[in-house]
Design a protein around this motif. Structure first.
Motif, PDB file in Angstrom:
ATOM      1  N   GLN A  99       0.835  -1.200   0.000  1.00 38.88           N
ATOM      2  CA  GLN A  99       0.000   0.000   0.000  1.00 38.88           C
ATOM      3  C   GLN A  99       0.872   1.253   0.000  1.00 38.88           C
ATOM      4  O   GLN A  99       0.588   2.226  -0.703  1.00 38.88           O
ATOM      5  N   THR A 100       1.949   1.218   0.776  1.00 41.56           N
ATOM      6  CA  THR A 100       2.865   2.357   0.857  1.00 41.56           C
ATOM      7  C   THR A 100       3.508   2.627  -0.493  1.00 41.56           C
ATOM      8  O   THR A 100       3.642   3.783  -0.919  1.00 41.56           O
ATOM      9  N   TRP A 101       3.912   1.544  -1.177  1.00 45.47           N
ATOM     10  CA  TRP A 101       4.532   1.685  -2.497  1.00 45.47           C
ATOM     11  C   TRP A 101       3.542   2.296  -3.499  1.00 45.47           C
ATOM     12  O   TRP A 101       3.895   3.204  -4.256  1.00 45.47           O
ATOM     13  N   CYS A 102       2.309   1.817  -3.496  1.00 45.50           N
ATOM     14  CA  CYS A 102       1.301   2.346  -4.420  1.00 45.50           C
ATOM     15  C   CYS A 102       1.066   3.834  -4.193  1.00 45.50           C
ATOM     16  O   CYS A 102       1.014   4.626  -5.149  1.00 45.50           O
ATOM     17  N   VAL A 103       0.932   4.214  -2.938  1.00 43.29           N
ATOM     18  CA  VAL A 103       0.690   5.629  -2.620  1.00 43.29           C
ATOM     19  C   VAL A 103       1.881   6.486  -3.039  1.00 43.29           C
ATOM     20  O   VAL A 103       1.717   7.569  -3.626  1.00 43.29           O
ATOM     21  N   GLU A 104       3.085   6.002  -2.783  1.00 40.33           N
ATOM     22  CA  GLU A 104       4.280   6.781  -3.143  1.00 40.33           C
ATOM     23  C   GLU A 104       4.384   6.938  -4.659  1.00 40.33           C
ATOM     24  O   GLU A 104       4.730   8.017  -5.161  1.00 40.33           O
ATOM     25  N   MET A 105       4.096   5.885  -5.416  1.00 39.46           N
ATOM     26  CA  MET A 105       4.166   5.969  -6.876  1.00 39.46           C
ATOM     27  C   MET A 105       3.174   7.004  -7.408  1.00 39.46           C
ATOM     28  O   MET A 105       3.488   7.777  -8.317  1.00 39.46           O
ATOM     29  N   LEU A 106       1.980   7.041  -6.823  1.00 39.90           N
ATOM     30  CA  LEU A 106       0.984   8.024  -7.255  1.00 39.90           C
ATOM     31  C   LEU A 106       1.419   9.431  -6.883  1.00 39.90           C
ATOM     32  O   LEU A 106       1.203  10.380  -7.647  1.00 39.90           O
ATOM     33  N   MET A 107       2.044   9.581  -5.725  1.00 37.88           N
ATOM     34  CA  MET A 107       2.511  10.907  -5.318  1.00 37.88           C
ATOM     35  C   MET A 107       3.656  11.394  -6.205  1.00 37.88           C
ATOM     36  O   MET A 107       3.848  12.600  -6.376  1.00 37.88           O
ATOM     37  N   LYS A 108       4.406  10.446  -6.782  1.00 34.71           N
ATOM     38  CA  LYS A 108       5.492  10.822  -7.687  1.00 34.71           C
ATOM     39  C   LYS A 108       4.965  11.247  -9.051  1.00 34.71           C
ATOM     40  O   LYS A 108       5.726  11.767  -9.875  1.00 34.71           O
ATOM     41  N   GLY A 109       3.656  10.967  -9.300  1.00 34.61           N
ATOM     42  CA  GLY A 109       3.045  11.446 -10.530  1.00 34.61           C
ATOM     43  C   GLY A 109       2.650  10.400 -11.536  1.00 34.61           C
ATOM     44  O   GLY A 109       2.197  10.730 -12.638  1.00 34.61           O
ATOM     45  N   ILE A 110       2.792   9.124 -11.203  1.00 35.64           N
ATOM     46  CA  ILE A 110       2.406   8.090 -12.157  1.00 35.64           C
ATOM     47  C   ILE A 110       0.891   8.077 -12.337  1.00 35.64           C
ATOM     48  O   ILE A 110       0.131   8.338 -11.404  1.00 35.64           O
ATOM     49  N   LYS A 111       0.445   7.793 -13.547  1.00 35.66           N
ATOM     50  CA  LYS A 111      -0.987   7.738 -13.824  1.00 35.66           C
ATOM     51  C   LYS A 111      -1.588   6.464 -13.240  1.00 35.66           C
ATOM     52  O   LYS A 111      -0.914   5.448 -13.118  1.00 35.66           O
ATOM     53  N   LEU A 112      -2.872   6.541 -12.900  1.00 33.29           N
ATOM     54  CA  LEU A 112      -3.554   5.407 -12.279  1.00 33.29           C
ATOM     55  C   LEU A 112      -3.514   4.172 -13.192  1.00 33.29           C
ATOM     56  O   LEU A 112      -3.289   3.048 -12.732  1.00 33.29           O
ATOM     57  N   GLU A 113      -3.724   4.384 -14.490  1.00 32.90           N
ATOM     58  CA  GLU A 113      -3.719   3.260 -15.432  1.00 32.90           C
ATOM     59  C   GLU A 113      -2.335   2.616 -15.500  1.00 32.90           C
ATOM     60  O   GLU A 113      -2.201   1.389 -15.586  1.00 32.90           O
ATOM     61  N   ASP A 114      -1.285   3.442 -15.461  1.00 32.92           N
ATOM     62  CA  ASP A 114       0.079   2.913 -15.524  1.00 32.92           C
ATOM     63  C   ASP A 114       0.437   2.168 -14.243  1.00 32.92           C
ATOM     64  O   ASP A 114       1.138   1.145 -14.279  1.00 32.92           O
ATOM     65  N   LEU A 115      -0.052   2.661 -13.110  1.00 33.88           N
ATOM     66  CA  LEU A 115       0.191   1.952 -11.859  1.00 33.88           C
ATOM     67  C   LEU A 115      -0.518   0.598 -11.886  1.00 33.88           C
ATOM     68  O   LEU A 115      -0.009  -0.388 -11.337  1.00 33.88           O
ATOM     69  N   GLY A 116      -1.672   0.548 -12.540  1.00 30.84           N
ATOM     70  CA  GLY A 116      -2.370  -0.724 -12.681  1.00 30.84           C
ATOM     71  C   GLY A 116      -1.535  -1.730 -13.452  1.00 30.84           C
ATOM     72  O   GLY A 116      -1.510  -2.922 -13.129  1.00 30.84           O
ATOM     73  N   ILE A 117      -0.817  -1.255 -14.469  1.00 29.35           N
ATOM     74  CA  ILE A 117       0.046  -2.136 -15.263  1.00 29.35           C
ATOM     75  C   ILE A 117       1.193  -2.658 -14.399  1.00 29.35           C
ATOM     76  O   ILE A 117       1.539  -3.842 -14.440  1.00 29.35           O
ATOM     77  N   LEU A 118       1.804  -1.788 -13.600  1.00 26.74           N
ATOM     78  CA  LEU A 118       2.950  -2.181 -12.767  1.00 26.74           C
ATOM     79  C   LEU A 118       2.543  -3.072 -11.601  1.00 26.74           C
ATOM     80  O   LEU A 118       3.272  -3.985 -11.230  1.00 26.74           O
ATOM     81  N   SER A 119       1.391  -2.775 -10.998  1.00 28.55           N
ATOM     82  CA  SER A 119       0.980  -3.486  -9.786  1.00 28.55           C
ATOM     83  C   SER A 119       0.158  -4.737 -10.058  1.00 28.55           C
ATOM     84  O   SER A 119       0.058  -5.616  -9.200  1.00 28.55           O
ATOM     85  N   GLY A 120      -0.452  -4.816 -11.237  1.00 25.55           N
ATOM     86  CA  GLY A 120      -1.338  -5.933 -11.524  1.00 25.55           C
ATOM     87  C   GLY A 120      -2.715  -5.764 -10.927  1.00 25.55           C
ATOM     88  O   GLY A 120      -3.527  -6.692 -10.958  1.00 25.55           O
ATOM     89  N   LEU A 121      -3.004  -4.582 -10.379  1.00 26.30           N
ATOM     90  CA  LEU A 121      -4.304  -4.301  -9.774  1.00 26.30           C
ATOM     91  C   LEU A 121      -5.193  -3.558 -10.763  1.00 26.30           C
ATOM     92  O   LEU A 121      -4.709  -2.789 -11.601  1.00 26.30           O
ATOM     93  N   ALA A 122      -6.496  -3.790 -10.640  1.00 24.52           N
ATOM     94  CA  ALA A 122      -7.448  -3.094 -11.501  1.00 24.52           C
ATOM     95  C   ALA A 122      -7.559  -1.628 -11.075  1.00 24.52           C
ATOM     96  O   ALA A 122      -7.302  -1.283  -9.921  1.00 24.52           O
ATOM     97  N   VAL A 123      -7.948  -0.790 -12.019  1.00 27.35           N
ATOM     98  CA  VAL A 123      -8.035   0.647 -11.734  1.00 27.35           C
ATOM     99  C   VAL A 123      -8.997   0.920 -10.587  1.00 27.35           C
ATOM    100  O   VAL A 123      -8.731   1.766  -9.725  1.00 27.35           O
TER     101      VAL A 123
END
Length: 410
Positions: free
Chosen positions: A356-380
Motif C-alpha cells: 500500500q505504501t509503495w502504491c501511494v508513493e508511486m501516485l505521489m510521484k506522478g504516475i498515472k492510475l492506469e500505468d500503476l495498474g500495469i505495474l501493480s497488476g491491480l485493476a483501476v
C-alpha cells in the motif's frame, strides 16, 4: 527414576498462569504466586522485577492465544468440508478460551494498564495465532478448490477477532438476546465466511464477481519505512533485499516467494523484475524509497544479495536450509523486521501495508492510475482508494508549503 525438579523460574511461571486463570491478573498478588511456587517473594522479584514482568513471561512462555491455531491444523483434512472445518475450529477455539475465562478477561480487559512491552507481547501472541491459522486456513480452502476473497492473514485475523469478541461478550454480560446460543452464533459465523469471505471455484460460464476494493489505505510513515529498511540491512543481505522489494517494487507475499534468480533483469541502466503470477508483468526496482536512495544503475540490495549467494538454488529467497522460502516464513521475517514498531493507531505494521505504501508513493510521484495498474497488476477500481490517499498526502504537503510561505512573509 524420580522426575527432574523444575527450575524456580518455571515453577513461578506455572504458578502465575494458574493463579491468573483462577483469579485474574488484578486479584493475583506476587506473594500468592511465590507461595504457590513455594519460593520467597524476593526470588520472584529477582527473576521478573514485578508482576507485569511476570505477566510478560507468562505470555511469552504459555502462548495461550498462539496455540489456538493448532486446532485448524487438525481439521485440515481434504475430506472435510470448508464449513465443517470452520465450525470445528471455532468450537475448539471457544473451548480453549473457556478453560481459562478469567485469564482471558483479565488480560484483555486490563491490557490498557500494562507497560508497552506487555502490550507488544500480547500483540505478538495474537499475530502468531493469526499467522498460524492463516497457513492452515489456506490449506483447507485450497484443498477443496475454493479461494479467499481476502489475504488469508486478514481472514484469520477476522475469524479470531470474531471468536474472541463473542467469548468476551458471552463471559462478561448477561441477557444478550441476539444469539439463541453458541450453535446459532457458529452457524451464522460459518454462513458469513462462506458467502462473504471465501467462494467456490467459478464455473466456466459463470459471471465473474466484482473485485473487492479497499475502503481504506493505511500506508506507513516515511520514518517507519526507513527504520524497517535500516533494521533489515543490519539483519543481513537477504532481509535487506526482502524489505527492498516490498517497498521498492510493491510485490505481494505470493509474488515474492515465487521469484527466481532469473527474474531479475538488468537493462538500460535499470533493474526490473519479471513477475510470473496471475498478472504477468515487469516492475521497475525503485532507486529512491520515501526520500532515501537504496540503489544505483549497477547495484541495489537485491543484486547485492544474489551476488553474495554461494548456493545453486534457483529461488531468489531461501531458508537457512537452502530451501525455497514459503509465505509463512516470509511473514515470520516480516515480524522480525517490524518487532517493536507501533503505528499511531497502536497496531503493528502488516506486510500488506508495504505494498500500500509503495502504491501511494508511486501516485505521489506522478504516475498515472492506469500505468500503476500495469505495474501493480491491480485493476483501476482497486487503486481508487490509493489515489484518494495520495491526494490527501499531497494536500497536506501543499498546506505545509503554504504555511512556510506565510511564516516567511510574516
Amino acid at each position: 527414576m524420580p522426575l527432574p525438579k523444575k527450575s524456580t523460574k518455571t515453577r513461578l511461571i506455572k504458578a502465575a498462569l494458574d493463579l491468573f486463570a483462577e483469579r485474574g491478573v488484578t486479584e493475583t498478588t506476587t506473594k500468592a504466586v511465590a507461595e504457590r511456587a513455594q519460593v520467597n517473594e524476593v526470588t520472584l522479584f529477582r527473576h521478573f522485577g514485578n508482576k507485569h514482568g511476570l505477566l510478560l513471561a507468562v505470555m511469552e512462555d504459555s502462548a495461550v492465544f498462539a496455540k489456538l491455531g493448532q486446532a485448524l491444523l487438525e481439521q485440515a483434512d481434504p475430506k472435510v468440508s470448508v464449513s465443517q472445518a470452520l465450525k470445528d475450529y471455532a468450537e475448539i477455539s471457544l473451548q480453549a478460551l473457556d478453560r481459562v475465562p478469567k485469564l482471558v478477561r483479565s488480560v484483555v480487559g486490563e491490557a490498557g494498564q500494562y507497560p508497552l512491552e506487555n502490550r507488544l507481547a500480547l500483540g505478538q501472541g495474537l499475530t502468531q495465532a493469526n499467522n498460524h491459522v492463516a497457513k492452515h486456513l489456506a490449506e483447507v480452502i485450497a484443498g477443496v478448490g475454493w479461494q479467499s476473497r481476502f489475504p488469508t492473514e486478514k481472514l484469520a485475523s477476522f475469524l479470531n477477532s470474531l471468536l474472541l469478541g463473542y467469548f468476551i461478550i458471552k463471559s462478561t454480560s448477561e441477557g444478550d438476546e441476539l444469539w439463541e446460543g453458541q450453535d446459532d452464533f457458529l452457524e451464522s459465523l460459518v454462513e458469513l465466511f462462506l458467502h462473504g469471505a471465501i467462494e467456490p471455484p467459478m464455473e466456466t460460464n459463470a459471471i465473474p464477481r466484482k473485485k473487492i476494493v479497499l475502503d481504506q489505505v493505511v500506508d506507513l510513515p516515511a520514518n517507519l519505512v526507513r527504520d524497517i529498511l535500516q533494521r533489515a540491512k543490519k539483519l543481513g543481505r537477504q532481509d535487506y533485499a526482502l524489505a527492498y522489494l516490498l517497498f521498492g517494487a510493491g510485490l505481494s507475499v505470493k509474488e515474492i516467494v515465487n521469484l527466481k534468480r532469473s527474474h531479475l533483469i538488468t537493462e538500460h541502466n535499470q533493474h526490473l523484475l519479471q513477475i510470473d503470477s496471475d498478472t504477468k508483468r515487469q516492475v521497475l526496482l525503485n532507486k529512491w524509497i520515501m526520500g532515501f536512495r537504496y540503489g544505483s544503475s549497477s547495484s541495489n540490495p537485491a543484486t547485492q544479495w544474489l551476488k553474495s549467494r554461494k548456493d545453486n538454488q534457483p529461488e531468489m529467497f531461501i531458508t537457512q536450509e537452502e530451501k525455497s522460502m514459503s509465505e509463512q516464513e516470509l511473514l515470520a521475517s516480516w515480524q522480525v523486521l517490524t518487532e517493536g514498531f507501533v503505528l499511531p493507531n497502536g497496531q503493528t505494521p502488516t506486510i500488506e501495508q508495504a505494498r500500500q505504501t509503495w502504491c501511494v508513493e508511486m501516485l505521489m510521484k506522478g504516475i498515472k492510475l492506469e500505468d500503476l495498474g500495469i505495474l501493480s497488476g491491480l485493476a483501476v477500481e482497486e487503486l481508487q482508494p490509493y489515489a484518494q490517499r495520495a491526494r490527501e498526502k499531497l494536500a497536506i504537503e501543499q498546506a505545509g508549503l503554504l504555511d512556510q510561505k506565510k511564516s516567511k512573509s510574516s
